[in-house]
Write a protein that holds these residues in place. Structure first.
Motif, short mmCIF file in Angstrom:
data_model
loop_
_atom_site.label_atom_id
_atom_site.label_comp_id
_atom_site.label_asym_id
_atom_site.label_seq_id
_atom_site.Cartn_x
_atom_site.Cartn_y
_atom_site.Cartn_z
N LYS A 160 0.99 -1.17 0.04
CA LYS A 160 -0.19 -0.13 0.00
C LYS A 160 0.81 1.40 -0.09
CE LYS A 160 -4.41 1.39 0.32
NZ LYS A 160 -5.12 1.12 1.67
N LEU A 161 1.95 1.27 0.32
CA LEU A 161 2.76 2.52 1.09
C LEU A 161 4.34 1.91 0.39
CD1 LEU A 161 2.51 5.27 1.88
CD2 LEU A 161 3.24 4.38 4.01
N LEU A 162 5.17 2.89 0.00
CA LEU A 162 6.40 2.81 -0.18
C LEU A 162 7.21 4.10 0.44
CD1 LEU A 162 9.12 1.84 -1.44
CD2 LEU A 162 8.44 2.95 -3.70
N ASP A 185 6.33 5.31 -12.43
CA ASP A 185 5.70 4.94 -13.73
C ASP A 185 5.69 3.40 -13.78
OD1 ASP A 185 5.43 7.19 -15.00
OD2 ASP A 185 7.25 7.08 -16.06
N VAL A 186 6.50 2.62 -13.08
CA VAL A 186 6.23 1.10 -12.96
C VAL A 186 5.41 0.71 -12.04
CG1 VAL A 186 8.57 0.72 -14.29
CG2 VAL A 186 8.61 0.88 -11.92
N LEU A 187 5.40 1.35 -10.69
CA LEU A 187 4.63 1.11 -9.44
C LEU A 187 3.14 0.77 -9.88
CD1 LEU A 187 6.33 2.83 -6.57
CD2 LEU A 187 6.38 0.55 -7.11
N PRO A 188 2.22 -0.04 -9.38
CA PRO A 188 0.83 0.12 -9.57
C PRO A 188 0.38 1.06 -8.84
CG PRO A 188 1.67 -2.14 -8.54
CD PRO A 188 3.09 -1.35 -8.68
N LEU A 192 0.76 4.33 -2.87
CA LEU A 192 1.23 5.65 -2.50
C LEU A 192 2.69 5.78 -2.15
CD1 LEU A 192 0.47 8.45 -1.90
CD2 LEU A 192 -0.27 7.84 0.39
N VAL A 193 3.50 6.67 -2.73
CA VAL A 193 4.95 6.88 -2.31
C VAL A 193 4.94 7.82 -1.43
CG1 VAL A 193 7.20 7.34 -3.28
CG2 VAL A 193 5.75 5.98 -4.49
N VAL A 222 3.41 11.67 -1.84
CA VAL A 222 3.47 12.88 -0.79
C VAL A 222 4.81 12.95 -0.50
CG1 VAL A 222 3.04 13.29 1.67
CG2 VAL A 222 1.36 11.79 0.48
N VAL A 223 5.17 14.21 -0.77
CA VAL A 223 6.58 14.85 -0.43
C VAL A 223 6.52 15.28 0.92
CG1 VAL A 223 8.40 16.56 -1.09
CG2 VAL A 223 7.22 15.14 -3.08
#
Length: 373
Positions: A160-162, A185-188, A192-193, A222-223
Motif C-alpha cells: 500500500k505504501l513505499l 511509472d512502473v509501480l501499481p 502511495l509513495v 506525498v513529499v
C-alpha cells in the motif's frame, strides 16, 4: 483494593519500540559535570534558527492566549507561492514525524504492507506497525545506493505504501530524478509513495529531485519537508507535506485540530524567506563536510559522501567503544547500531570549531587503540 490490573494494550503495538533520539546536551552535562558539550548527533543546524524566525516569534508572543489557526492558512499560502503550487496541495504538520503517522492512519489497514529501503529513518516502521500493517525491508545496494529492482520485486498485492528517504538518513545517498520517475511509472497506481525530502535543501547533485515535480504532475506521491533541519526550527516541530489535492483531503480527515502551534507557524513563515540564513547554512555545511572528508581520508576511515548535513563513517569493530569514548569527552554523535550498522557512527556537520574538536578527540581515541593493538 487491588493494585493489579488486567488492562491490555492493542496487539498492534506489541512490536513497537519507543523512538530513541540522540542524547540531549543537558543529560550529558549532568552525567559528566561539564558545561562544554558538542552535539553532532541529530542533524541540527549548527548556526541556530533563522534570525527572521526569532523576530517573528517575539512579535507573536502577545497573542499566545489565542488558539492557533487550525488550517495554517498563511503558512500554507506562503509555501505554495514559493513552490509554485496550490495551498490545497499542502498540509502542515507537527514536524515531519506527525506527517508520517498521519499518512499511515489515513491509508493503512491491518495486513497491508509497506516497503522501506533499509537502513533508513525508523518512523516509517512506527506508523505502519501502529496501524497493524507489515513492514517489508529492502536492503540498500552497493555503496548504499537504492536498489530499484529489489524494491519493485518486493511489491505484492498487499503493498500500500513505499517510503523513500532522499537524501537518505543515515547514509546520505539519494535517488536521482530519472530513477524516481521510472519507479513512479512502473509501480501499481494504488501504491502511495511517501518521499521524505527533509534534507533536500542540502542536496547538490545535478540529477537530484525533491519530488515536487511529480506532485505537480499528479502522481500518487506525498513529499515530506521539514523546518527542523536547514531552517533551524527543530525545537518548534513544524513540517509539511505536498501531494495531489485528493490525497491531501484524505490526510486532513485524521489530522488533529491546532496541531501546529502559533509560534511555529509564525517562525516557519518568516524562515521560509530568510535567504541569507539559508545560504550561510549551506556554506557552513559544504565547508564542514569537506573538513570531515579530509580528516577521514587522512585517518583511512571509509565513509559515504553525503548529499545531506551528516556523514556516515565506518569505524569497524571498535565503533561502539569509540562512540562511548567520544561521549566521555563531551562529544555526542550517533551510534550506528540503531540502523543495524554496529561498525558505524553518523556525524552531523557542525561549525568549524565543533568539527575540529570531534576530529581531535577521534584522533586521540584511535591513537590509543593503535597503541593497545
Amino acid at each position: 483494593m487491588s493494585g493489579n490490573n488486567e488492562v491490555q494494550a492493542r496487539k498492534a503495538i506489541q512490536n513497537i519500540s519507543p523512538y530513541t533520539p540522540g542524547k540531549p546536551i543537558w543529560e550529558l552535562q549532568s552525567e559528566l559535570g561539564i558545561s562544554r558539550i558538542i552535539k553532532l548527533a541529530s542533524n541540527e543546524n549548527p548556526l541556530g534558527p533563522s534570525p527572521k524566525a526569532l523576530e517573528a516569534i517575539m512579535c507573536s508572543l502577545p497573542d499566545i492566549h489565542r488558539y492557533p489557526d487550525s488550517s495554517t492558512t498563511s503558512l500554507r499560502q506562503a509555501i505554495a507561492e514559493k513552490l509554485n503550487m496550490k495551498p490545497q496541495q499542502m498540509i502542515i504538520s507537527n514536524g515531519g514525524d506527525e506527517l508520517i503517522t498521519l499518512v499511515s492512519e489515513a491509508f493503512l489497514e491491518p495486513g497491508d504492507e509497506i516497503i522501506v529501503p533499509a537502513p533508513s529513518f525508523s518512523e516509517y516502521e512506527f506508523g505502519a506497525l501502529l496501524m497493524g500493517a507489515n513492514v517489508v525491508n529492502v536492503p540498500l545496494g552497493e555503496s548504499y545506493a537504492f536498489d530499484i529492482d529489489a524494491i519493485v520485486n518486493a511489491v505484492t498485492d498487499r503493498t500500500k505504501l513505499l517510503c523513500i528517504c532522499s537524501p537518505n538518513n543515515p547514509t546520505g545517498t539519494y535517488l536521482s530524478q530519472s530513477v524516481l520517475h521510472h519507479l513512479l511509472d512502473v509501480l501499481p497506481k494504488h501504491i502511495l509513495v511517501l518521499f521524505d525530502a527533509a534534507y533536500s535543501q542540502y542536496a547538490t547533485a545535478a540529477d537530484y529531485t525533491n519530488g515536487l515535480e511529480f506532485v505537480r504532475a499528479g502522481y500518487p506521491i506525498v513529499v515530506l519537508q521539514t523546518f527542523s533541519k536547514i531552517y533551524g526550527l527543530a525545537g518548534l516541530r513544524v513540517g509539511y507535506g505536498a501531494a495531489p489535492e485528493s490525497i491531501i483531503q484524505q490526510i486532513l480527515k485524521v489530522k488533529e485540530p491546532f496541531n501546529v502551534n502559533a509560534l511555529a507557524q509564525a517562525a516557519a513563515s518568516a524562515a521560509l524567506h530568510d535567504t541569507e540564513h539559508l545560504h550561510l547554512s549551506l556554506q557552513v555545511n559544504s565547508e564542514g563536510k569537506k573538513q570531515l572528508y579530509r580528516s577521514f581520508r587522512e585517518l583511512q576511515l571509509p565513509f559515504v559522501e553525503s548529499m545531506s548535513n551528516f556523514v556516515l563513517v565506518n569505524l569497524g569493530t571498535h565503533a561502539k567503544f569509540i562512540y562511548e569514548q567520544l561521549l566521555s569527552k563531551g562529544i555526542i554523535v550517533r551510534f550506528g547500531g540503531i540502523w543495524n550498522l554496529p561498525g558505524h557512527i553518523r556525524v552531523s556537520v557542525g561549525k568549524d570549531v565543533e568539527n575540529s574538536a570531534f576530529i581531535h578527540e577521534l584522533n586521540e581515541i584511535l591513537h590509543f587503540l593503535h597503541l593497545r593493538m
